[in-house]
Design a protein around this motif. Sequence first.
Motif, mmCIF file in Angstrom:
data_model
loop_
_atom_site.group_PDB
_atom_site.id
_atom_site.type_symbol
_atom_site.label_atom_id
_atom_site.label_comp_id
_atom_site.label_asym_id
_atom_site.label_seq_id
_atom_site.Cartn_x
_atom_site.Cartn_y
_atom_site.Cartn_z
ATOM 1 N N GLY A 1 0.668 -1.268 -0.109
ATOM 2 C CA GLY A 1 -0.006 -0.054 0.081
ATOM 3 C C GLY A 1 0.839 1.287 -0.113
ATOM 4 O O GLY A 1 0.146 2.318 -0.484
ATOM 5 N N ASN A 2 2.064 1.082 0.586
ATOM 6 C CA ASN A 2 2.836 2.442 0.728
ATOM 7 C C ASN A 2 3.913 2.474 -0.501
ATOM 8 O O ASN A 2 4.733 3.215 -0.451
ATOM 9 C CB ASN A 2 3.643 2.454 2.010
ATOM 10 C CG ASN A 2 4.331 1.328 2.277
ATOM 11 O OD1 ASN A 2 4.424 0.411 1.594
ATOM 12 N ND2 ASN A 2 5.072 1.579 3.344
ATOM 13 N N GLU A 3 3.836 1.546 -1.327
ATOM 14 C CA GLU A 3 4.649 1.643 -2.343
ATOM 15 C C GLU A 3 4.367 2.120 -3.574
ATOM 16 O O GLU A 3 3.185 2.182 -4.053
ATOM 17 C CB GLU A 3 5.172 -0.065 -2.927
ATOM 18 C CG GLU A 3 6.081 -0.564 -1.877
ATOM 19 C CD GLU A 3 6.382 -2.027 -2.377
ATOM 20 O OE1 GLU A 3 5.607 -2.844 -2.676
ATOM 21 O OE2 GLU A 3 7.776 -2.284 -2.047
ATOM 22 N N TYR A 4 5.253 3.055 -4.343
ATOM 23 C CA TYR A 4 5.058 3.772 -5.572
ATOM 24 C C TYR A 4 5.466 3.021 -6.685
ATOM 25 O O TYR A 4 6.550 2.213 -6.498
ATOM 26 C CB TYR A 4 5.719 5.062 -5.435
ATOM 27 C CG TYR A 4 5.221 6.299 -4.696
ATOM 28 C CD1 TYR A 4 5.115 6.109 -3.319
ATOM 29 C CD2 TYR A 4 4.487 7.319 -5.181
ATOM 30 C CE1 TYR A 4 4.663 6.981 -2.318
ATOM 31 C CE2 TYR A 4 3.857 8.164 -4.201
ATOM 32 C CZ TYR A 4 3.999 8.179 -2.823
ATOM 33 O OH TYR A 4 3.628 9.116 -1.940
ATOM 34 N N VAL A 5 4.941 3.456 -7.834
ATOM 35 C CA VAL A 5 5.554 2.755 -9.053
ATOM 36 C C VAL A 5 6.412 4.039 -9.773
ATOM 37 O O VAL A 5 5.756 5.057 -9.949
ATOM 38 C CB VAL A 5 4.331 2.361 -9.852
ATOM 39 C CG1 VAL A 5 5.139 1.863 -11.394
ATOM 40 C CG2 VAL A 5 3.436 1.279 -9.339
ATOM 41 N N TYR A 6 7.625 3.477 -9.973
ATOM 42 C CA TYR A 6 8.505 4.438 -10.746
ATOM 43 C C TYR A 6 9.020 3.660 -11.849
ATOM 44 O O TYR A 6 9.113 2.706 -12.150
ATOM 45 C CB TYR A 6 9.842 4.562 -9.896
ATOM 46 C CG TYR A 6 9.866 5.419 -8.597
ATOM 47 C CD1 TYR A 6 9.146 4.990 -7.479
ATOM 48 C CD2 TYR A 6 10.098 6.673 -8.426
ATOM 49 C CE1 TYR A 6 9.042 5.416 -6.261
ATOM 50 C CE2 TYR A 6 10.104 7.454 -7.355
ATOM 51 C CZ TYR A 6 9.629 6.865 -6.194
ATOM 52 O OH TYR A 6 9.466 7.533 -5.248
ATOM 53 N N ARG B 1 8.864 1.096 -5.252
ATOM 54 C CA ARG B 1 9.614 1.370 -3.971
ATOM 55 C C ARG B 1 8.666 2.056 -2.966
ATOM 56 O O ARG B 1 8.057 3.189 -3.673
ATOM 57 C CB ARG B 1 10.955 1.700 -4.304
ATOM 58 C CG ARG B 1 10.734 2.848 -4.880
ATOM 59 C CD ARG B 1 12.097 3.552 -5.458
ATOM 60 N NE ARG B 1 12.994 3.992 -4.365
ATOM 61 C CZ ARG B 1 13.245 5.267 -4.319
ATOM 62 N NH1 ARG B 1 12.509 6.176 -5.091
ATOM 63 N NH2 ARG B 1 14.083 5.875 -3.275
ATOM 64 N N VAL B 2 9.101 2.165 -1.767
ATOM 65 C CA VAL B 2 8.589 3.554 -0.886
ATOM 66 C C VAL B 2 8.938 4.538 -1.563
ATOM 67 O O VAL B 2 10.207 4.792 -1.509
ATOM 68 C CB VAL B 2 8.682 3.019 0.481
ATOM 69 C CG1 VAL B 2 8.129 4.065 1.553
ATOM 70 C CG2 VAL B 2 8.220 1.680 1.147
ATOM 71 N N GLY B 3 8.367 5.697 -1.488
ATOM 72 C CA GLY B 3 8.965 6.867 -2.031
ATOM 73 C C GLY B 3 8.723 7.931 -1.053
ATOM 74 O O GLY B 3 9.158 8.951 -1.400
ATOM 75 N N THR B 4 8.823 7.610 0.224
ATOM 76 C CA THR B 4 8.795 8.427 1.256
ATOM 77 C C THR B 4 10.312 8.929 1.716
ATOM 78 O O THR B 4 11.183 8.336 1.200
ATOM 79 C CB THR B 4 7.994 8.218 2.706
ATOM 80 O OG1 THR B 4 8.534 6.956 2.851
ATOM 81 C CG2 THR B 4 6.589 7.742 2.262
#
Lengths: 115, 113
Positions: free
Chosen positions: B29-34, B91-94
Motif C-alpha cells: 500500500g505504501n509503495e509507488y510505481v517508478y 519502492r517506498v517513495g517517502t
Amino acid sequence: GAGVSQSPSNKVTEKGKDVELRCDPISGHTALYWYRQSLGQGLEFLIYFQGNSAPDKSGLPSDRFSAERTGGSVSTLTIQRTQQEDSAVYLCASSHAGALGNIQYFGAGTRLSVL
Amino acid sequence: DAKTTQPTSMDCAEGRAANLPCNHSTISGNEYVYWYRQIHSQGPQYIIHGLKNNETNEMASLIITEDRKSSTLILPHATLRDTAVYYCIVRVGTQGGSEKLVFGKGTKLTVNP
C-alpha cells in the motif's frame, strides 16, 4: 552543478591494481548511491550514503570494495586488487532525500575495464 | 529480486504512442510505481512515478489500475530518441531510509522510422 558528475568516464587498469572512481552529486542532495552494471546485466546496488548516518554497505560484493563520502558531498568508490569480474559501468546517483518521491538522478557512469 | 514483470522487448513506429506494461501484483500500500529509462551508454533517467492516481508530465503518462497490480507507461508520440530500456520499479517513495532502486531486466523499446 547541473547534474551528477562522474570521473573518469573510462578507466582501464591491470588486474591486481587499485582504482578510485569519483562522484560529484547534485548540489544540495543529501543522499548518494553507487550502482554497477555489468555487460548485459541490470543495475546492481552497491552502497548508499545519507547525511551523517552510517552508510548502507549491504550491496558491496567483497571487502575489496569500499566507498567514502567526504563533507557530505563528493564520494569516492575504491576497488582494491581489481579482478576481471570487476569490469562494469559504475553509476552514481544522488537524491534530495527530504523531497517527496526521493527521485534519484544518475551520472553517466565510469566504464571500468580490468585487463 | 525485482518486484515487477515487464516484456523483454517492444517495437513502436515513430510518431505513434508507445504503451509499456508492467505487472506488480505484490505491490504494498505504501509503495509507488517508478519508471526510469536507460538510453544506450547513458545513466538511467527518471521519467515519472505515481501511487494510485494517473500521472502525466512532459515526458509521459502513467496509468495505474484501480487494484494497483499493474500499470502502463505511455509515450504519446514516440521518437527515435525514445529507443531505450525502460524499467518499472516499485519502492517506498517517502523520505529517508535506504530506498535503493532494484532494477529488473526492463523492456527494450525500439522506435522504428
